[in-house]
Design a protein around this motif. Sequence first.
Motif, PDB file in Angstrom:
ATOM      1  N   SER A 124     -42.910 149.143  14.654  1.00 40.79           N
ATOM      2  CA  SER A 124     -42.411 148.531  13.423  1.00 40.79           C
ATOM      3  C   SER A 124     -42.344 149.526  12.258  1.00 40.79           C
ATOM      4  O   SER A 124     -41.887 149.174  11.173  1.00 40.79           O
ATOM      5  N   TRP A 125     -42.778 150.750  12.478  1.00 45.30           N
ATOM      6  CA  TRP A 125     -42.728 151.753  11.404  1.00 45.30           C
ATOM      7  C   TRP A 125     -41.276 152.158  11.145  1.00 45.30           C
ATOM      8  O   TRP A 125     -40.462 152.202  12.071  1.00 45.30           O
ATOM      9  N   PRO A 126     -40.967 152.484   9.902  1.00 45.85           N
ATOM     10  CA  PRO A 126     -39.606 152.937   9.584  1.00 45.85           C
ATOM     11  C   PRO A 126     -39.242 154.208  10.361  1.00 45.85           C
ATOM     12  O   PRO A 126     -40.120 154.992  10.716  1.00 45.85           O
ATOM     13  N   PRO A 127     -37.942 154.395  10.622  1.00 49.57           N
ATOM     14  CA  PRO A 127     -37.504 155.585  11.365  1.00 49.57           C
ATOM     15  C   PRO A 127     -38.063 156.878  10.765  1.00 49.57           C
ATOM     16  O   PRO A 127     -38.062 157.063   9.551  1.00 49.57           O
ATOM     17  N   GLY A 128     -38.552 157.724  11.624  1.00 50.55           N
ATOM     18  CA  GLY A 128     -39.070 159.019  11.192  1.00 50.55           C
ATOM     19  C   GLY A 128     -40.550 159.037  10.856  1.00 50.55           C
ATOM     20  O   GLY A 128     -41.190 160.088  10.935  1.00 50.55           O
ATOM     21  N   GLU A 129     -41.107 157.902  10.451  1.00 49.66           N
ATOM     22  CA  GLU A 129     -42.519 157.890  10.050  1.00 49.66           C
ATOM     23  C   GLU A 129     -43.459 158.143  11.223  1.00 49.66           C
ATOM     24  O   GLU A 129     -44.435 158.875  11.082  1.00 49.66           O
ATOM     25  N   ALA A 130     -43.202 157.528  12.360  1.00 50.82           N
ATOM     26  CA  ALA A 130     -44.068 157.726  13.527  1.00 50.82           C
ATOM     27  C   ALA A 130     -44.019 159.178  13.980  1.00 50.82           C
ATOM     28  O   ALA A 130     -45.050 159.770  14.317  1.00 50.82           O
ATOM     29  N   GLU A 131     -42.836 159.778  13.976  1.00 50.36           N
ATOM     30  CA  GLU A 131     -42.696 161.176  14.362  1.00 50.36           C
ATOM     31  C   GLU A 131     -43.447 162.077  13.398  1.00 50.36           C
ATOM     32  O   GLU A 131     -44.133 163.029  13.810  1.00 50.36           O
ATOM     33  N   ALA A 132     -43.321 161.795  12.101  1.00 43.72           N
ATOM     34  CA  ALA A 132     -44.036 162.593  11.095  1.00 43.72           C
ATOM     35  C   ALA A 132     -45.551 162.425  11.254  1.00 43.72           C
ATOM     36  O   ALA A 132     -46.305 163.404  11.167  1.00 43.72           O
ATOM     37  N   PHE A 133     -45.985 161.204  11.509  1.00 43.98           N
ATOM     38  CA  PHE A 133     -47.408 160.957  11.725  1.00 43.98           C
ATOM     39  C   PHE A 133     -47.919 161.761  12.920  1.00 43.98           C
ATOM     40  O   PHE A 133     -48.957 162.415  12.846  1.00 43.98           O
ATOM     41  N   ALA A 134     -47.186 161.728  14.026  1.00 47.03           N
ATOM     42  CA  ALA A 134     -47.587 162.471  15.226  1.00 47.03           C
ATOM     43  C   ALA A 134     -47.685 163.963  14.919  1.00 47.03           C
ATOM     44  O   ALA A 134     -48.651 164.627  15.308  1.00 47.03           O
ATOM     45  N   HIS A 135     -46.693 164.480  14.209  1.00 46.77           N
ATOM     46  CA  HIS A 135     -46.691 165.903  13.843  1.00 46.77           C
ATOM     47  C   HIS A 135     -47.898 166.251  12.976  1.00 46.77           C
ATOM     48  O   HIS A 135     -48.615 167.225  13.232  1.00 46.77           O
ATOM     49  N   HIS A 136     -48.157 165.437  11.965  1.00 47.89           N
ATOM     50  CA  HIS A 136     -49.251 165.718  11.032  1.00 47.89           C
ATOM     51  C   HIS A 136     -50.616 165.484  11.680  1.00 47.89           C
ATOM     52  O   HIS A 136     -51.577 166.211  11.379  1.00 47.89           O
ATOM     53  N   LEU A 137     -50.716 164.506  12.554  1.00 48.29           N
ATOM     54  CA  LEU A 137     -51.979 164.275  13.249  1.00 48.29           C
ATOM     55  C   LEU A 137     -52.318 165.471  14.136  1.00 48.29           C
ATOM     56  O   LEU A 137     -53.458 165.948  14.148  1.00 48.29           O
TER      57      LEU A 137
END
Length: 147
Positions: A124-137
Amino acid sequence: MENELGHEIAEALGILLRRTTRAQLHKRLTEGMGEGLDEVTYPVLSALARTGPRSAADLAPEVGIDRSGVTRRASRLEAAGLVRREADPNDRRANLLVLTDQGERTTAELRRRLAAHITAALSSWPPGEAEAFAHHLRRFTVEGPFA
């Protein structure tokens, strides 16, 4: 401001690192996976998959329990056909815990279930947010206080 951010991250990490939080997730992941595999034995199986063959003593710090606790859990996994014991070629007095072929397949299924569970939670996260989260995590784990 930055100190507040540190507190916010520390609080979130506290929730993630709590034993009860992990146990609840492990229980969901192992549901229906057969006898011997549950939230108690999952950490030993998962750690063996990450580290490769190890003695119970060497695996204990990875799992966060003592050697005897690893041994008890490994015995349950061995009875279920997921783990076997082999003589340690470097120390004949010691045994290594090794994943069986069934243990490898089970671990692959558990990893698939975990990935699906995470993907569903982020759906349900907006497009791009999950990818950014994975990268930053990933960056945080490599460069942050746990590095």
